[in-house]
Motif scaffolding. Sequence first.
Motif, PDB file in Angstrom:
ATOM      1  N   UNK A 181       0.832  -1.202   0.000  1.00  0.00           N
ATOM      2  CA  UNK A 181       0.000   0.000   0.000  1.00  0.00           C
ATOM      3  C   UNK A 181       0.866   1.252   0.000  1.00  0.00           C
ATOM      4  N   UNK A 182       0.377   2.299  -0.658  1.00  0.00           N
ATOM      5  CA  UNK A 182       1.116   3.560  -0.661  1.00  0.00           C
ATOM      6  C   UNK A 182       0.996   4.268   0.681  1.00  0.00           C
ATOM      7  N   UNK A 183      -0.196   4.209   1.284  1.00  0.00           N
ATOM      8  CA  UNK A 183      -0.385   4.785   2.618  1.00  0.00           C
ATOM      9  C   UNK A 183       0.303   3.886   3.643  1.00  0.00           C
ATOM     10  N   UNK A 184       0.884   4.495   4.664  1.00  0.00           N
ATOM     11  CA  UNK A 184       1.638   3.718   5.643  1.00  0.00           C
ATOM     12  C   UNK A 184       1.215   4.072   7.073  1.00  0.00           C
ATOM     13  N   UNK A 185       0.075   3.584   7.492  1.00  0.00           N
ATOM     14  CA  UNK A 185      -0.341   3.840   8.873  1.00  0.00           C
ATOM     15  C   UNK A 185       0.505   3.040   9.852  1.00  0.00           C
ATOM     16  N   UNK A 186       0.480   3.475  11.087  1.00  0.00           N
ATOM     17  CA  UNK A 186       1.175   2.730  12.135  1.00  0.00           C
ATOM     18  C   UNK A 186       0.268   1.611  12.640  1.00  0.00           C
ATOM     19  N   UNK A 187       0.811   0.418  12.760  1.00  0.00           N
ATOM     20  CA  UNK A 187       0.071  -0.730  13.273  1.00  0.00           C
ATOM     21  C   UNK A 187       0.415  -0.951  14.736  1.00  0.00           C
ATOM     22  N   UNK A 188      -0.602  -1.222  15.550  1.00  0.00           N
ATOM     23  CA  UNK A 188      -0.394  -1.551  16.955  1.00  0.00           C
ATOM     24  C   UNK A 188      -1.289  -2.726  17.315  1.00  0.00           C
ATOM     25  N   UNK A 189      -0.893  -3.433  18.367  1.00  0.00           N
ATOM     26  CA  UNK A 189      -1.726  -4.511  18.890  1.00  0.00           C
ATOM     27  C   UNK A 189      -2.659  -3.924  19.941  1.00  0.00           C
ATOM     28  N   UNK A 190      -3.918  -4.324  19.913  1.00  0.00           N
ATOM     29  CA  UNK A 190      -4.895  -3.797  20.856  1.00  0.00           C
ATOM     30  C   UNK A 190      -4.508  -4.066  22.301  1.00  0.00           C
ATOM     31  N   UNK A 191      -4.842  -3.106  23.161  1.00  0.00           N
ATOM     32  CA  UNK A 191      -4.539  -3.225  24.590  1.00  0.00           C
ATOM     33  C   UNK A 191      -5.658  -3.893  25.379  1.00  0.00           C
ATOM     34  N   UNK A 192      -6.889  -3.800  24.906  1.00  0.00           N
ATOM     35  CA  UNK A 192      -8.028  -4.335  25.657  1.00  0.00           C
ATOM     36  C   UNK A 192      -8.207  -5.791  25.255  1.00  0.00           C
ATOM     37  N   UNK A 193      -7.694  -6.686  26.055  1.00  0.00           N
ATOM     38  CA  UNK A 193      -7.695  -8.111  25.715  1.00  0.00           C
ATOM     39  C   UNK A 193      -8.852  -8.871  26.369  1.00  0.00           C
ATOM     40  N   UNK A 194      -9.298  -8.433  27.546  1.00  0.00           N
ATOM     41  CA  UNK A 194     -10.343  -9.156  28.280  1.00  0.00           C
ATOM     42  C   UNK A 194     -11.712  -8.660  27.811  1.00  0.00           C
ATOM     43  N   UNK A 195     -12.381  -9.478  26.994  1.00  0.00           N
ATOM     44  CA  UNK A 195     -13.736  -9.199  26.531  1.00  0.00           C
ATOM     45  C   UNK A 195     -13.889  -7.774  25.980  1.00  0.00           C
TER      46      UNK A 195
END
Length: 403
Positions: free
Chosen positions: A366-380
């Motif tokens: 992709x030409x656009x390059x957003x930053x990827x992160x892993x979600x912090x809210x893991x419990x439900x």
Amino acid sequence: MAGTAGTPGTPRVLRAMNDRAALDLLLEHGPLSRTRIGKLTGLSKPTASQLLARLEAAGLVLATGTTEGRPGPNAQLYEVNPAAAYAAGLDVTPERILAAVADVTGRTVGSYELPTPGRRPAQPVVRQVTDALDGAVKAAGLARGDVHRIVIGTPGAFDPNTGRLRYASHLPGWHTPALLDELAAALPMPVEYENDVNLAAVAEQRLGAARGHEDFVLLWNEGGLGAALVLGGRLHRGWTGGAGEVGFLPVPGVPLVRQVTRANSGGYQELAGSQAVPKLARELGIENIPSGPYAEAAAALVERAAAEDTGPHRLLLQTYATRLATGLASLVSVLDPELVVLSGASLTAGGEVLRALVQAELEELAAARPRLVVGDVRAHPVLRGALESALATTRDEVFDTSR
């Protein structure tokens, strides 16, 4: 007419604005003294004292303990009264309904899980919802009428034009034309409905990795593959509520899926959904593939693969990352988001290792390059998002002292 509750700039409205500012500060910081509230709001000591007396008389704040360990006399501390209001959230899947009740501070005070196995519901959906809610209410030591508002999260979305549930043919019993009216009649509080992935995005925006971000995409992979689109700080739901149903997206690498709503699947789901991970593992000769629901099996395989540096498990993770990035490339090319949050067990199980692989692949596709992160809210996260959504509206109503 001057002096009415809705007239901007009147003393009543200004007092209400100060009241709300103080309540929000107490929610954010916990117990505060009169002096501290005055400094944070810019109010004089007499005005802060009047404000706290007003809120205490209204049952919105409580005096709780005093400051210690500082020079001079101890100061009285105040906190938001947890019992000022309660809100509820439900997370609905074909297998179960999770219900929880939170007090107005956001603390969960009761929860309940109602199993709902089988292709045909053993009892009507209205009974399932009320039983799940009553279980959480009972666990909280409350009555159903104590709940101010409830938000229900489901796969798919209720079409605002017809009131019918769309994009979730796998959710038995939820497609009755009169369902929303029946639920409204059975429940004594206002009821809102929201897509489950959208609620996971609400949780991340309020509590997790997307805090402070106005434009982001949350990619979800668990029972199904979906996305939530937040543009300008608000959820984009689309004309029929189907924005973000990216599992139906045609992608290279798999045959075209036709009649996607009837199949309840599409190209991106077939390529990178949770069910594709165990299948890919078998193709790579990986042994001891976990049994059970494919979402759980996929999460276990991804977690194991993220711990390996070489061999078929690493190939599994790399291939999975490429497949995920293939669909993401279309999303980011259209939306150009600032951030992409990876959520759902089949993504979060890969942690930073999977995130880095997807980021690298996306930068190639992709030409656009957003930053990827892993979600912090893991419990439900869906349930947490339902509670946060219900609490936001509840606070707007209960904390309004202008009336």
